[in-house]
Motif scaffolding. Sequence first.
Motif, PDB file in Angstrom:
ATOM      1  N   PRO A 157       4.268   9.902   0.063  1.00  0.00           N
ATOM      2  CA  PRO A 157       3.481  11.127  -0.065  1.00  0.00           C
ATOM      3  C   PRO A 157       2.693  11.487   1.190  1.00  0.00           C
ATOM      4  N   ASP A 158       2.368  10.505   2.022  1.00  0.00           N
ATOM      5  CA  ASP A 158       1.564  10.739   3.213  1.00  0.00           C
ATOM      6  C   ASP A 158       2.442  10.579   4.447  1.00  0.00           C
ATOM      7  N   PRO A 159       2.615  11.636   5.261  1.00  0.00           N
ATOM      8  CA  PRO A 159       3.466  11.504   6.450  1.00  0.00           C
ATOM      9  C   PRO A 159       2.953  10.472   7.445  1.00  0.00           C
ATOM     10  N   GLN A 160       1.674  10.109   7.354  1.00  0.00           N
ATOM     11  CA  GLN A 160       1.156   9.068   8.224  1.00  0.00           C
ATOM     12  C   GLN A 160       1.803   7.727   7.893  1.00  0.00           C
ATOM     13  N   SER A 161       2.178   7.548   6.631  1.00  0.00           N
ATOM     14  CA  SER A 161       2.829   6.306   6.222  1.00  0.00           C
ATOM     15  C   SER A 161       4.220   6.171   6.829  1.00  0.00           C
ATOM     16  N   VAL A 162       4.855   7.313   7.101  1.00  0.00           N
ATOM     17  CA  VAL A 162       6.197   7.287   7.688  1.00  0.00           C
ATOM     18  C   VAL A 162       6.176   6.627   9.057  1.00  0.00           C
ATOM     19  N   ILE A 163       5.061   6.775   9.780  1.00  0.00           N
ATOM     20  CA  ILE A 163       4.963   6.220  11.131  1.00  0.00           C
ATOM     21  C   ILE A 163       4.015   5.031  11.193  1.00  0.00           C
ATOM     22  N   GLY A 164       3.638   4.495  10.038  1.00  0.00           N
ATOM     23  CA  GLY A 164       2.731   3.353   9.989  1.00  0.00           C
ATOM     24  C   GLY A 164       3.367   2.091  10.538  1.00  0.00           C
ATOM     25  N   ALA A 165       2.540   1.081  10.760  1.00  0.00           N
ATOM     26  CA  ALA A 165       2.998  -0.154  11.404  1.00  0.00           C
ATOM     27  C   ALA A 165       4.110  -0.839  10.614  1.00  0.00           C
ATOM     28  N   GLY A 166       4.064  -0.788   9.292  1.00  0.00           N
ATOM     29  CA  GLY A 166       5.073  -1.462   8.486  1.00  0.00           C
ATOM     30  C   GLY A 166       6.224  -0.579   8.067  1.00  0.00           C
ATOM     31  N   SER A 167       6.313   0.618   8.626  1.00  0.00           N
ATOM     32  CA  SER A 167       7.352   1.563   8.206  1.00  0.00           C
ATOM     33  C   SER A 167       8.733   1.100   8.667  1.00  0.00           C
ATOM     34  N   PRO A 168       9.760   1.292   7.831  1.00  0.00           N
ATOM     35  CA  PRO A 168      11.131   0.979   8.258  1.00  0.00           C
ATOM     36  C   PRO A 168      11.655   1.921   9.331  1.00  0.00           C
ATOM     37  N   LEU A 169      10.895   2.978   9.655  1.00  0.00           N
ATOM     38  CA  LEU A 169      11.297   3.874  10.734  1.00  0.00           C
ATOM     39  C   LEU A 169      11.560   3.107  12.022  1.00  0.00           C
ATOM     40  N   TRP A 170      10.712   2.127  12.311  1.00  0.00           N
ATOM     41  CA  TRP A 170      10.840   1.389  13.562  1.00  0.00           C
ATOM     42  C   TRP A 170      12.106   0.542  13.564  1.00  0.00           C
TER      43      TRP A 170
END
Length: 411
Positions: A42-55
């Motif tokens: 729900p929070d786009p900040q979570s998409v780029i957070g330290a534990g995000s699978p994005l990385w």
Amino acid sequence: MESGIIDVEIGLSDEERAVRDTAHRFAEEVLRPVGAALDRLPDPQSVIGAGSPLWQVHEKYRDLGLDFLEGVGQVGPEALAAARLRSLVLEEFGWGDAGLGLGLMVAGFPGMFATMSGNPALIERFAGADGRRGRYTRHEIGCWAATEPDHGSDLINALDSAVASSTGRWNCIAERAGDEYVIRGQKSAWVSNGSVADVAALYCAMAPGDDSRRFAIALVPLDLPGVTRGKPLDKIGQRTLNQGEIFFDDVRISADCVVVTPETYVPVSESVLTMANGAMSAVFTGVARAALEHAVDYAKQRVQGGAPIIRHQSVKARLFRMFSQFEAARSLSRRVMAYNATNPPQLHYSIAAKVVCTTAAFEIASGALQIFGGNGLSREYPIEKLLRDARASMIEDGCNDVLSLVGAGRL
């Protein structure tokens, strides 16, 4: 159950099939599941957070060794081969997750511009020692910083006098100061990779900043003093593609980092837009294919009126329209990308491919949702995400309405 859509590609080499298959596995095993998970945050900040699978997506993409931007700006057989591979890979990545695919491509833009500059120091710094155009080194992620708060698709006006108009003052300006440039202003919340990038391919006006013919492109490390960022944008679609604003408060860069001067800005920008619009056509051909496959598979499984709905004439007719639209869009995308790689780039053809393919993606996703019925509205099924992602494509990278005016001016 799998759809009856078959591969009708003609003349693919063994290398092209191997690369396509590698891209498809990456799309299936990494992009789709990660994209679905990130989309639900729900929070786009979570998409780029330290534990995000994005990385992890970026790390695994590096390990693949694929290069979206290899051969950009070159001519000859090598450029054609690179364009064919780019078309195949981008379609597969769009099939997996459009937002992630676009983010991976844009990450290599600074390396592409560094290589185009021919400056060995910039190539080493931003593109790697071998000068591969799509590489982003030292775990750096790039962004394409063009759009501004007061200027979006109208940035294309500088490329085409047919639609040129008064643009007002630009929001991001670079001013010469000895051996440096000082950058002041901001880029808008629509900068792809804006909140996560380590370096920007920055489009900016040169002081006094009120003349579209005085534009330049610079490579700007985003850890320099004076660079700050806003919150990532909360969007309806492509929520996996981080976008956010960047602020520049007397940011100083070496004059060598200005890789495209006002004298060459228009032809270089037109070439880059031609490539980018072609890439968009390939990515959203992949989105259209994903929606079509989901619709066909669902229609074979869903029973209404005592039979799978694919036996109903109205569903058959809708599916075949979608299938025909997809194949036509894919053919245009393939042909335009191949032509522009081996000839002086024709922007209006690339625009046509982008407009046709993004429109097809949206209309096919909408038709697929209709076939899913009420289930299509549920987030338990993938169609509503594809519809949202496709809708965003008709605005990004130049909204289709403005792009169509530019294209019409070239006829």
